[in-house]
Design an enzyme around this catalytic site. Structure first.
Site, PDB file in Angstrom:
ATOM      1  N   ARG A  14      12.007  -6.120   4.621  1.00 11.35           N
ATOM      2  CA  ARG A  14      12.118  -4.640   4.462  1.00 11.35           C
ATOM      3  C   ARG A  14      12.625  -3.678   5.154  1.00 11.35           C
ATOM      4  O   ARG A  14      12.865  -4.027   6.315  1.00 11.35           O
ATOM      5  CB  ARG A  14      10.503  -4.251   3.883  1.00 11.35           C
ATOM      6  CG  ARG A  14       9.733  -3.971   5.204  1.00 11.35           C
ATOM      7  CD  ARG A  14       8.167  -3.354   4.732  1.00 11.35           C
ATOM      8  NE  ARG A  14       7.512  -3.387   5.881  1.00 11.35           N
ATOM      9  CZ  ARG A  14       6.246  -2.956   5.841  1.00 11.35           C
ATOM     10  NH1 ARG A  14       5.588  -2.906   4.533  1.00 11.35           N
ATOM     11  NH2 ARG A  14       5.457  -2.740   6.853  1.00 11.35           N
ATOM     12  N   ARG A  64      -0.535  -8.598  13.380  1.00 11.15           N
ATOM     13  CA  ARG A  64      -1.099  -7.497  12.390  1.00 11.15           C
ATOM     14  C   ARG A  64      -1.876  -8.334  11.512  1.00 11.15           C
ATOM     15  O   ARG A  64      -2.979  -7.908  11.076  1.00 11.15           O
ATOM     16  CB  ARG A  64       0.119  -6.776  11.755  1.00 11.15           C
ATOM     17  CG  ARG A  64       0.729  -5.599  12.575  1.00 11.15           C
ATOM     18  CD  ARG A  64       2.100  -5.474  12.528  1.00 11.15           C
ATOM     19  NE  ARG A  64       1.991  -4.535  11.107  1.00 11.15           N
ATOM     20  CZ  ARG A  64       3.143  -4.445  10.372  1.00 11.15           C
ATOM     21  NH1 ARG A  64       4.382  -4.894  10.904  1.00 11.15           N
ATOM     22  NH2 ARG A  64       3.265  -3.621   9.501  1.00 11.15           N
ATOM     23  N   LYS A 106       0.910  -1.292   0.138  1.00 10.73           N
ATOM     24  CA  LYS A 106      -0.056  -0.196   0.059  1.00 10.73           C
ATOM     25  C   LYS A 106       0.908   1.258   0.191  1.00 10.73           C
ATOM     26  O   LYS A 106       0.640   2.121  -0.728  1.00 10.73           O
ATOM     27  CB  LYS A 106      -0.895  -0.133   1.210  1.00 10.73           C
ATOM     28  CG  LYS A 106      -1.614  -1.035   1.334  1.00 10.73           C
ATOM     29  CD  LYS A 106      -2.866  -0.784   2.503  1.00 10.73           C
ATOM     30  CE  LYS A 106      -2.079  -0.965   4.045  1.00 10.73           C
ATOM     31  NZ  LYS A 106      -1.752  -2.057   4.193  1.00 10.73           N
ATOM     32  N   ARG A 146      11.325  -0.895  10.585  1.00  8.37           N
ATOM     33  CA  ARG A 146      10.307  -0.634  11.523  1.00  8.37           C
ATOM     34  C   ARG A 146      10.238  -1.567  12.754  1.00  8.37           C
ATOM     35  O   ARG A 146      10.399  -2.819  12.594  1.00  8.37           O
ATOM     36  CB  ARG A 146       8.830  -0.660  10.628  1.00  8.37           C
ATOM     37  CG  ARG A 146       8.686   0.422   9.981  1.00  8.37           C
ATOM     38  CD  ARG A 146       7.502   0.450   9.358  1.00  8.37           C
ATOM     39  NE  ARG A 146       6.206  -0.254   9.861  1.00  8.37           N
ATOM     40  CZ  ARG A 146       4.998  -0.297   9.199  1.00  8.37           C
ATOM     41  NH1 ARG A 146       4.836   0.314   7.993  1.00  8.37           N
ATOM     42  NH2 ARG A 146       4.043  -0.573   9.909  1.00  8.37           N
ATOM     43  N   ARG A 172      -9.575   0.916   8.795  1.00  8.72           N
ATOM     44  CA  ARG A 172      -8.702  -0.240   9.226  1.00  8.72           C
ATOM     45  C   ARG A 172      -9.917  -0.926  10.179  1.00  8.72           C
ATOM     46  O   ARG A 172      -9.887  -2.226  10.264  1.00  8.72           O
ATOM     47  CB  ARG A 172      -7.694   0.004  10.143  1.00  8.72           C
ATOM     48  CG  ARG A 172      -6.315  -0.858   9.349  1.00  8.72           C
ATOM     49  CD  ARG A 172      -5.358  -0.575  10.185  1.00  8.72           C
ATOM     50  NE  ARG A 172      -4.204  -0.947   9.972  1.00  8.72           N
ATOM     51  CZ  ARG A 172      -3.111  -0.636   9.330  1.00  8.72           C
ATOM     52  NH1 ARG A 172      -3.056   0.645   8.735  1.00  8.72           N
ATOM     53  NH2 ARG A 172      -1.908  -1.429   9.150  1.00  8.72           N
TER      54      ARG A 172
HETATM   55  P1  AMP Z   1       0.766   0.908   8.871  1.00  7.47           P
HETATM   56  O1  AMP Z   1       2.114   1.780   8.598  1.00  7.47           O
HETATM   57  O2  AMP Z   1      -0.271   1.244   7.899  1.00  7.47           O
HETATM   58  O3  AMP Z   1       1.288  -0.680   8.598  1.00  7.47           O
HETATM   59  O4  AMP Z   1       0.387   0.980  10.208  1.00  7.47           O
HETATM   60  C1  AMP Z   1       1.260   0.668  11.570  1.00  7.47           C
HETATM   61  C2  AMP Z   1       0.462   0.343  12.729  1.00  7.47           C
HETATM   62  O5  AMP Z   1      -0.232   1.769  12.908  1.00  7.47           O
HETATM   63  C3  AMP Z   1      -0.733  -0.773  12.458  1.00  7.47           C
HETATM   64  O6  AMP Z   1      -0.227  -1.911  12.744  1.00  7.47           O
HETATM   65  C4  AMP Z   1      -1.601  -0.189  13.655  1.00  7.47           C
HETATM   66  O7  AMP Z   1      -1.071  -0.471  14.987  1.00  7.47           O
HETATM   67  C5  AMP Z   1      -1.340   1.365  13.574  1.00  7.47           C
HETATM   68  N1  AMP Z   1      -2.488   1.708  12.627  1.00  7.47           N
HETATM   69  C6  AMP Z   1      -2.142   2.429  11.185  1.00  7.47           C
HETATM   70  N2  AMP Z   1      -3.357   2.980  11.025  1.00  7.47           N
HETATM   71  C7  AMP Z   1      -4.475   2.480  11.679  1.00  7.47           C
HETATM   72  C8  AMP Z   1      -5.762   2.815  11.649  1.00  7.47           C
HETATM   73  N3  AMP Z   1      -6.539   3.454  10.570  1.00  7.47           N
HETATM   74  N4  AMP Z   1      -6.653   2.359  12.892  1.00  7.47           N
HETATM   75  C9  AMP Z   1      -5.786   1.808  13.915  1.00  7.47           C
HETATM   76  N5  AMP Z   1      -4.653   1.556  13.967  1.00  7.47           N
HETATM   77  C10 AMP Z   1      -3.931   2.122  12.777  1.00  7.47           C
END
Ligand code: AMP
Length: 224
Positions: free
Chosen positions: A132, A177, A18, A166, A93
């Protein structure tokens, strides 16, 4: 000539691409890339009670609260750089977030054009995420096996020599996740399907191949 607005949700399991696809699309369409994960990681770096509690949740792969995320996105959409449109990456999400998004956009009198799901099986997700890393200076993404810098240890984009991984890209957190994705994010896909907004792309090919499929869906395939 007035630019066409484009408002897109990019969805899919963690590690499906994404973020990478959103960055490419941002350049092609000249619209804003809103990653809730990036916003939360920035907040988690702060030495505040919220920052500290967010860091704990993110490190374990737990979601932030719907209320907080919805407010954050709603405010961000109003900013000037979103006037041509936006790509939402990592939001909504959960089902309450999807319903809130529909309500917020209605209030702002704007419409979502597409929800694009990037489909990648779990075995590939795990390999992608565990390998990554990114440039500490400019954020350019790399992978141990698939996307190496042209010169070992030097970022192709900015020449930086420090790289970071990360904190939530470890096997146990990725498993959490993925469970969260199946249980809490997957229902949003049928929600958008019912609204007639859903498009699905196979994300197992190269970055360029997936980008071409997305560009075709949103009508940008001829734009360089
Ligand atoms: P991402 O960078 O999209 O993989 O997001 C990293 C982490 O941020 C996720 O594993 C969640 O813990 C948190 N997170 C990101 N977007 C959301 C969302 N829309 N709602 C709740 N938690 C989020």
């Amino acid at each position: 000539m007035q630019q066409k607005t484009l408002r897109i949700v990019l969805t899919g399991a963690p590690g499906c691409g994404k973020g990478t696809q959103a960055r490419l699309l941002r350049e092609k369409a000249d619209i804003c890339h809103l990653s809730t994960g990036e916003m939360l990681r920035a907040e988690a770096l702060k030495d505040t009670p919220l920052g500290k509690s967010l860091k704990k949740s993110l490190d374990k792969g737990e979601f932030a609260t719907d209320e907080m995320i919805i407010e954050m996105v709603s405010k961000r959409i109003d900013e000037k750089d979103c006037r041509n449109g936006f790509i939402l990456d990592g939001f909504p999400r959960t089902l309450p977030q999807a319903e809130a998004l529909e309500k917020i956009l209605k209030q702002k009198n704007i419409k979502l054009d597409y929800v694009i799901e990037i489909q990648v099986p779990d075995e590939i997700i795990m390999e992608r995420i565990l390998g990554r890393y990114s440039c500490a200076k400019c954020g350019e993404g790399y992978h141990d096996k698939n996307i190496k810098p042209k010169i070992y240890g030097v970022c192709d984009k900015c020449g930086g020599t420090e790289f970071v991984k990360r904190a939530d890209d470890n096997r146990q957190t990725v498993k959490n996740r993925l469970v969260n994705y199946r249980q809490r994010t997957y229902p949003t896909i049928s929600y958008f399907e019912k609204l007639g907004l859903l498009r699905c792309v196979d994300g197992t090919g190269s970055i360029e191949a997936t980008a071409a499929k997305i560009a075709k869906i949103v009508g940008l395939e001829s734009k360089k």
